[in-house]
Design a protein around this motif. Structure first.
Motif, PDB file in Angstrom:
ATOM      1  N   GLY A   1      33.400  29.342  44.454  1.00 50.40           N
ATOM      2  CA  GLY A   1      33.600  30.929  44.810  1.00 50.40           C
ATOM      3  C   GLY A   1      35.024  31.032  45.499  1.00 50.40           C
ATOM      4  N   LEU A   2      35.656  30.237  46.214  1.00 52.56           N
ATOM      5  CA  LEU A   2      36.712  30.599  46.688  1.00 52.56           C
ATOM      6  C   LEU A   2      38.107  30.869  45.888  1.00 52.56           C
ATOM      7  CD1 LEU A   2      37.156  28.454  50.030  1.00 52.56           C
ATOM      8  CD2 LEU A   2      36.782  31.044  49.843  1.00 52.56           C
ATOM      9  N   PRO A   3      38.012  30.130  44.783  1.00 56.40           N
ATOM     10  CA  PRO A   3      39.175  30.432  43.857  1.00 56.40           C
ATOM     11  C   PRO A   3      38.787  31.615  43.021  1.00 56.40           C
ATOM     12  CG  PRO A   3      38.464  28.072  43.578  1.00 56.40           C
ATOM     13  CD  PRO A   3      37.450  28.683  44.471  1.00 56.40           C
ATOM     14  N   ILE A   4      37.329  32.006  42.889  1.00 51.86           N
ATOM     15  CA  ILE A   4      37.301  33.287  42.255  1.00 51.86           C
ATOM     16  C   ILE A   4      37.612  34.521  43.316  1.00 51.86           C
ATOM     17  CG2 ILE A   4      35.309  34.807  41.466  1.00 51.86           C
ATOM     18  CD1 ILE A   4      33.839  32.567  40.516  1.00 51.86           C
ATOM     19  N   LEU A   5      37.288  34.334  44.486  1.00 53.26           N
ATOM     20  CA  LEU A   5      37.732  35.400  45.278  1.00 53.26           C
ATOM     21  C   LEU A   5      39.153  35.556  45.390  1.00 53.26           C
ATOM     22  CD1 LEU A   5      37.248  37.344  47.924  1.00 53.26           C
ATOM     23  CD2 LEU A   5      37.357  35.364  49.350  1.00 53.26           C
ATOM     24  N   GLY A   6      40.002  34.639  45.256  1.00 54.07           N
ATOM     25  CA  GLY A   6      41.415  34.538  45.189  1.00 54.07           C
ATOM     26  C   GLY A   6      41.831  35.203  43.946  1.00 54.07           C
ATOM     27  N   SER A   7      41.255  35.034  42.992  1.00 54.94           N
ATOM     28  CA  SER A   7      41.569  35.563  41.661  1.00 54.94           C
ATOM     29  C   SER A   7      41.192  37.035  41.625  1.00 54.94           C
ATOM     30  CB  SER A   7      40.699  34.919  40.424  1.00 54.94           C
ATOM     31  OG  SER A   7      41.077  33.504  40.278  1.00 54.94           O
ATOM     32  N   GLN A   8      40.132  37.444  42.293  1.00 53.98           N
ATOM     33  CA  GLN A   8      39.855  38.901  42.390  1.00 53.98           C
ATOM     34  C   GLN A   8      40.638  39.588  43.163  1.00 53.98           C
ATOM     35  OE1 GLN A   8      37.315  38.490  39.648  1.00 53.98           O
ATOM     36  NE2 GLN A   8      37.225  40.430  40.607  1.00 53.98           N
ATOM     37  N   LEU A   9      41.182  38.883  44.517  1.00 60.31           N
ATOM     38  CA  LEU A   9      42.013  39.595  45.450  1.00 60.31           C
ATOM     39  C   LEU A   9      43.729  39.778  44.592  1.00 60.31           C
ATOM     40  CD1 LEU A   9      41.360  37.604  48.666  1.00 60.31           C
ATOM     41  CD2 LEU A   9      40.697  40.277  48.189  1.00 60.31           C
ATOM     42  N   VAL A  10      43.721  38.730  43.755  1.00 62.04           N
ATOM     43  CA  VAL A  10      45.153  38.735  43.296  1.00 62.04           C
ATOM     44  C   VAL A  10      45.233  39.956  42.062  1.00 62.04           C
ATOM     45  CG1 VAL A  10      46.350  37.691  41.028  1.00 62.04           C
ATOM     46  CG2 VAL A  10      45.795  36.424  43.437  1.00 62.04           C
ATOM     47  N   MET A  11      44.129  40.074  41.451  1.00 63.88           N
ATOM     48  CA  MET A  11      43.897  41.163  40.496  1.00 63.88           C
ATOM     49  C   MET A  11      43.951  42.624  41.021  1.00 63.88           C
ATOM     50  SD  MET A  11      41.049  39.849  37.792  1.00 63.88           S
ATOM     51  CE  MET A  11      40.939  41.600  37.050  1.00 63.88           C
ATOM     52  N   TYR A  12      43.327  42.778  42.379  1.00 67.55           N
ATOM     53  CA  TYR A  12      43.227  44.024  43.203  1.00 67.55           C
ATOM     54  C   TYR A  12      44.720  44.184  43.638  1.00 67.55           C
ATOM     55  CZ  TYR A  12      40.718  47.436  46.286  1.00 67.55           C
ATOM     56  OH  TYR A  12      40.481  48.401  46.694  1.00 67.55           O
ATOM     57  N   GLY A  13      45.259  42.882  44.103  1.00 68.81           N
ATOM     58  CA  GLY A  13      46.802  43.153  44.567  1.00 68.81           C
ATOM     59  C   GLY A  13      47.735  43.603  43.587  1.00 68.81           C
ATOM     60  N   MET A  14      47.478  43.066  42.395  1.00 72.15           N
ATOM     61  CA  MET A  14      48.825  43.301  41.350  1.00 72.15           C
ATOM     62  C   MET A  14      48.654  44.923  40.998  1.00 72.15           C
ATOM     63  SD  MET A  14      48.409  40.505  38.551  1.00 72.15           S
ATOM     64  CE  MET A  14      49.451  41.400  37.516  1.00 72.15           C
ATOM     65  N   THR A  15      47.429  45.557  41.245  1.00 73.61           N
ATOM     66  CA  THR A  15      47.134  47.030  41.200  1.00 73.61           C
ATOM     67  C   THR A  15      47.703  47.700  42.057  1.00 73.61           C
ATOM     68  OG1 THR A  15      44.900  46.669  39.792  1.00 73.61           O
ATOM     69  CG2 THR A  15      45.379  48.892  40.547  1.00 73.61           C
ATOM     70  N   THR A  16      47.765  47.418  43.262  1.00 70.71           N
ATOM     71  CA  THR A  16      48.019  48.014  44.300  1.00 70.71           C
ATOM     72  C   THR A  16      49.655  47.973  44.621  1.00 70.71           C
ATOM     73  OG1 THR A  16      46.152  47.246  45.815  1.00 70.71           O
ATOM     74  CG2 THR A  16      47.934  47.969  46.941  1.00 70.71           C
TER      75      THR A  16
END
Length: 456
Positions: free
Chosen positions: A20-35
């Motif tokens: 799960g932690l890498p998945i969390l990282g992946s989701q935050l990265v996607m969110y961060g790219m949009t931001t």
């Protein structure tokens, strides 16, 4: 029956942490790219920020209606991986890539013909031109984007979530200088965000192809080899699992997008407060979202192993842990909500309204977290159609109608305007949680019966 105790709980927590932690990282990265896109386009001009935002609001639903079908690969591969059916993984993944190529092509054709959607809006021509330019640029990256999602879900299905995170993190880092280059140096403004996204899509695809081809973690399930043509059976399996997932996400997105459109009627203050509150809640939701996605992989692997007791225990673990995450998010909203809102604006009127909306957001933290945990475990069962129906019932039959009714209510005893919409969302999210947890309870009962048949 695996009994709950602290040792079993901690052992399961260790496995979930690894997935799960890498998945969390992946989701935050996607969110961060949009931001990052929003921030950098905003520095160029407010019109470019508006154009990118409008383009993204069209792109996101279309993405989940098309490329989102690739999310169905994860549960399929997870069960085969748990059963150690490596040959099936190799063959099916290659056939799924044909489907990704077809869907990516359809996605491209849709994006380059979004002009009529923009023309139907009452937005200024400058903003519409930026939005269309942004979408046209992104269209060059939709085929690699869709194939990347297929390979990403294959990787996550065999529990290689860390590699996916590292590739996503690399994309996030490269997105910043590429945005700067195309937005400011070449003077494309907001359209430059679309160009950078297309370039990142191609680089991401090439990187994940290299990783899945060369890394030892993929040796058992290496998908490269003899040329394989697509077939109807594999395409049907993916569509049956993937379409309900993608359409379910679209239903959820439509609730939030619809809420924004309705709230815009009540003025810029309400819309700004709604946007800020939703952005904060979306960031906090990354934790229960990642837990649910990890649950899909873990439960799917265990069902594939025919370890039905552990599959049920893993689903129960996910539900319990999601409750603690929800309490943590609740505490952040309750104690730090005003501070977080202050990072977005210094307008006292907007802050006051946003504080009220975050108080409502705190109410649905528990049902939202538990509901998505249940949906994740149901994906592990490859049970996606029922969750789609549950979302349609919860959001389209309850959340939006009730929210709209309350928003325009003149009754002094009922919440109205933005608050009314958010009360509707609370009701919809709560109904969704009830329906999906009940569905999961039914599926866990089925696994119990299978376990009894195996042991008798």
């Amino acid at each position: 029956m695996i009994k709950f105790n602290l040792v079993n709980f901690l052992l399961e927590a260790k496995i979930f942490r690894k997935i799960g932690l890498p998945i969390l990282g992946s989701q935050l990265v996607m969110y961060g790219m949009t931001t990052t896109d929003y921030i950098m386009a905003g520095y160029y001009s407010s019109e470019d920020l508006a154009g990118v935002g409008l383009g993204a609001s069209i792109f996101n639903p279309l993405y989940f209606l098309t490329a989102g079908v690739m999310f169905g690969i994860g549960p399929i591969i997870a069960q085969h991986f748990g059963a150690k059916e490596y040959d099936k993984i190799k063959i099916k993944t290659r056939k799924f890539l044909w489907v990704a190529l077809l869907i990516g092509t359809i996605f491209t054709l849709i994006l380059i013909n979004t002009g009529f959607i923009l023309d139907s809006l009452g937005t200024s021509k400058d903003i519409k031109d930026i939005s269309f330019g942004y979408l046209s640029a992104v269209a060059y990256g939709t085929v690699p984007m869709t194939i990347y999602q297929a390979l990403r879900n294959y990787s996550e299905g065999i529990t290689q979530t860390k590699i996916v995170f590292l590739i996503g993190g690399l994309g996030f880092i490269l997105n910043i200088p590429l945005n700067y280059l195309f937005i400011f140096e070449f003077g494309y403004g907001g359209i430059g965000c679309g160009i950078a996204t297309a370039v990142i899509s191609w680089l991401g695809l090439l990187t994940i192809i290299f990783a899945t081809y060369s890394l030892k973690q993929y040796r058992q399930t290496r998908i490269y080899g003899k040329f394989i043509l697509p077939d109807f059976a594999s395409a049907k399996e993916l569509v049956v699992i993937g379409v309900p997932i993608s359409f379910g996400i679209f239903v959820e997105l439509s609730m939030f997008s619809g809420a924004a459109l309705i709230i815009s009627i009540f003025g810029s203050t309400s819309l700004a407060a709604h946007t800020i509150s939703l952005n904060i809640v979306g960031l906090l939701f990354m934790m229960p979202l990642s837990l649910g996605l990890a649950s899909a992989i873990r439960v799917g692997n265990l069902i594939g192993e025919k370890n039905y007791q552990k599959a049920n225990f893993a689903a129960n673990f996910s539900l319990r842990f999601s409750f603690f995450i929800a309490l943590f998010n609740y505490a952040i909203l309750f104690f730090a909500g005003t501070i977080l809102i202050g990072l977005y604006t210094n307008d006292a009127t907007v802050i006051e309204k946003a504080v009220g909306l975050l108080a409502l957001a705190a109410i649905f933290q528990i049902p939202d977290a538990i509901g998505f945990s249940a949906m994740g475990s149901l994906r592990g069962h490859k049970d996606t159609f029922a969750t789609m129906i549950n979302l349609i019932i919860s959001y389209w039959l309850f959340a939006l109608p009730i929210g709209i009714f309350l928003a325009f209510s003149d009754n002094n005893f009922l919440p109205n305007e933005a608050e009314g919409i958010w009360y509707g969302m609370i009701i919809g999210i709560t109904i969704s949680a009830i329906l999906n947890t009940r569905r999961l309870k039914y599926k866990k009962g089925s696994l119990k019966n299978l376990y009894k048949l195996r042991t008798n």
